[in-house]
Scaffold this motif. Structure first.
Motif, PDB file in Angstrom:
ATOM      1  N   PRO A   1      -9.225   1.300   4.655  1.00 27.59           N
ATOM      2  CA  PRO A   1      -7.845   1.684   4.380  1.00 27.59           C
ATOM      3  C   PRO A   1      -7.224   2.558   5.467  1.00 27.59           C
ATOM      4  O   PRO A   1      -6.023   2.790   5.478  1.00 27.59           O
ATOM      5  N   GLU A   2      -8.035   3.017   6.392  1.00 32.90           N
ATOM      6  CA  GLU A   2      -7.537   3.853   7.490  1.00 32.90           C
ATOM      7  C   GLU A   2      -7.274   3.043   8.754  1.00 32.90           C
ATOM      8  O   GLU A   2      -6.972   3.601   9.804  1.00 32.90           O
ATOM      9  N   LEU A   3      -7.384   1.717   8.673  1.00 34.33           N
ATOM     10  CA  LEU A   3      -7.242   0.875   9.854  1.00 34.33           C
ATOM     11  C   LEU A   3      -5.872   1.012  10.504  1.00 34.33           C
ATOM     12  O   LEU A   3      -5.758   1.114  11.714  1.00 34.33           O
ATOM     13  N   LEU A   4      -4.831   1.044   9.695  1.00 33.88           N
ATOM     14  CA  LEU A   4      -3.462   1.047  10.220  1.00 33.88           C
ATOM     15  C   LEU A   4      -2.694   2.277   9.758  1.00 33.88           C
ATOM     16  O   LEU A   4      -2.815   2.686   8.608  1.00 33.88           O
ATOM     17  N   PRO A   5      -1.864   2.834  10.623  1.00 33.72           N
ATOM     18  CA  PRO A   5      -0.926   3.861  10.163  1.00 33.72           C
ATOM     19  C   PRO A   5       0.326   3.173   9.622  1.00 33.72           C
ATOM     20  O   PRO A   5       0.597   2.011   9.929  1.00 33.72           O
ATOM     21  N   ASP A   6       1.105   3.872   8.795  1.00 34.92           N
ATOM     22  CA  ASP A   6       2.360   3.291   8.325  1.00 34.92           C
ATOM     23  C   ASP A   6       3.407   3.389   9.433  1.00 34.92           C
ATOM     24  O   ASP A   6       3.115   3.820  10.554  1.00 34.92           O
ATOM     25  N   TYR A   7       4.634   3.001   9.122  1.00 40.39           N
ATOM     26  CA  TYR A   7       5.680   2.970  10.139  1.00 40.39           C
ATOM     27  C   TYR A   7       6.037   4.354  10.674  1.00 40.39           C
ATOM     28  O   TYR A   7       6.584   4.478  11.745  1.00 40.39           O
ATOM     29  N   GLU A   8       5.691   5.392   9.924  1.00 38.11           N
ATOM     30  CA  GLU A   8       5.976   6.762  10.369  1.00 38.11           C
ATOM     31  C   GLU A   8       4.745   7.422  10.969  1.00 38.11           C
ATOM     32  O   GLU A   8       4.770   8.603  11.285  1.00 38.11           O
TER      33      GLU A   8
ATOM     34  N   SER B   1      -3.612   4.681   3.761  1.00 44.45           N
ATOM     35  CA  SER B   1      -4.497   4.659   2.592  1.00 44.45           C
ATOM     36  C   SER B   1      -3.801   5.169   1.335  1.00 44.45           C
ATOM     37  O   SER B   1      -4.023   4.636   0.241  1.00 44.45           O
ATOM     38  N   LYS B   2      -2.953   6.168   1.463  1.00 45.42           N
ATOM     39  CA  LYS B   2      -2.244   6.695   0.292  1.00 45.42           C
ATOM     40  C   LYS B   2      -1.280   5.648  -0.273  1.00 45.42           C
ATOM     41  O   LYS B   2      -1.186   5.471  -1.482  1.00 45.42           O
ATOM     42  N   THR B   3      -0.592   4.929   0.593  1.00 49.49           N
ATOM     43  CA  THR B   3       0.320   3.872   0.163  1.00 49.49           C
ATOM     44  C   THR B   3      -0.451   2.761  -0.538  1.00 49.49           C
ATOM     45  O   THR B   3      -0.022   2.261  -1.581  1.00 49.49           O
ATOM     46  N   ILE B   4      -1.597   2.383   0.013  1.00 48.48           N
ATOM     47  CA  ILE B   4      -2.416   1.327  -0.588  1.00 48.48           C
ATOM     48  C   ILE B   4      -2.915   1.756  -1.964  1.00 48.48           C
ATOM     49  O   ILE B   4      -2.844   0.997  -2.931  1.00 48.48           O
ATOM     50  N   ALA B   5      -3.410   2.966  -2.069  1.00 48.22           N
ATOM     51  CA  ALA B   5      -3.953   3.462  -3.330  1.00 48.22           C
ATOM     52  C   ALA B   5      -2.886   3.546  -4.411  1.00 48.22           C
ATOM     53  O   ALA B   5      -3.195   3.394  -5.599  1.00 48.22           O
TER      54      ALA B   5
END
Length: 145
Positions: free
Chosen positions: A18-25, A30-34
Motif C-alpha cells: 500500500p506504500e507503493l504510490l503516493p497520492d496526487y499531493e 495507504s490511508k486512502t486505500i484503507a
C-alpha cells in the motif's frame, strides 16, 4: 509495438504494497486505500516500472461489503493495466467498466474445493482444470511459466 498487444489486459493483485504510490499531493496512499468504502475505487495513478520503464495505470478497488475485515486492506485489490500512449490521459470510463466487472466477478459462489478468488473467474478455473486433466503431472504446467 509490443505494448499494443496488452491494450486490454488487466492485472489484479490481492497482495500489494500500500506504500507503493503516493497520492496526487505526495501523501501516503495507504490511508486512502484503507478508507475505501465498499465498491469504491481510488483514482487511477500512473506508475513507471523501474524494471522496464513501462507506464501502468494503477488503482485500488474494494470488492465487497464485509462486516468483518481482518485488516483495513481486506477485500481490496490492486488493478493495473499498461498505458499504451503515454501522452494521453487515462480513460476513466474504461477503468469504471473494468472495476464494475471485477466487482461482479467477485460475487459468484465457487464450486469445487478450491477457495482461491481466481476460481470465481470461471473460464480461468475451467481452463486450468481441463489443462491439468490432460497431463499426467502438474509440474508440466508449472514449468511452462
Amino acid at each position: 509495438m509490443l505494448r499494443e498487444n496488452y491494450r486490454y489486459v488487466v492485472g489484479v493483485s490481492k497482495r500489494f504494497d500500500p506504500e507503493l504510490l503516493p497520492d496526487y499531493e505526495g501523501h501516503r496512499l495507504s490511508k486512502t486505500i484503507a478508507n475505501l468504502k465498499p465498491f469504491e475505487r481510488t483514482k487511477a495513478y500512473r506508475y513507471t516500472s523501474e524494471a522496464n520503464g513501462v507506464q501502468y495505470a494503477v488503482w485500488y478497488l474494494r470488492l465487497r461489503n464485509s462486516d468483518f475485515r481482518e485488516t483495513n486492506f481486506s477485500d481490496v485489490v490492486k488493478c493495473e493495466m499498461v498505458v499504451i500512449n503515454e501522452e494521453e490521459q487515462i480513460d476513466t470510463d474504461l477503468i469504471n467498466i473494468i472495476s464494475a466487472n471485477l466487482i461482479n466477478e467477485a460475487y459468484p459462489v465457487c464450486y469445487g474445493n478450491d477457495t482461491r478468488w481466481a476460481n470465481h473467474l470461471y473460464p480461468v478455473f475451467l481452463t486450468e482444470n481441463f489443462c491439468k486433466s490432460k497431463y499426467y503431472n502438474s509440474d508440466i504446467i508449472l514449468n511452462l511459466f
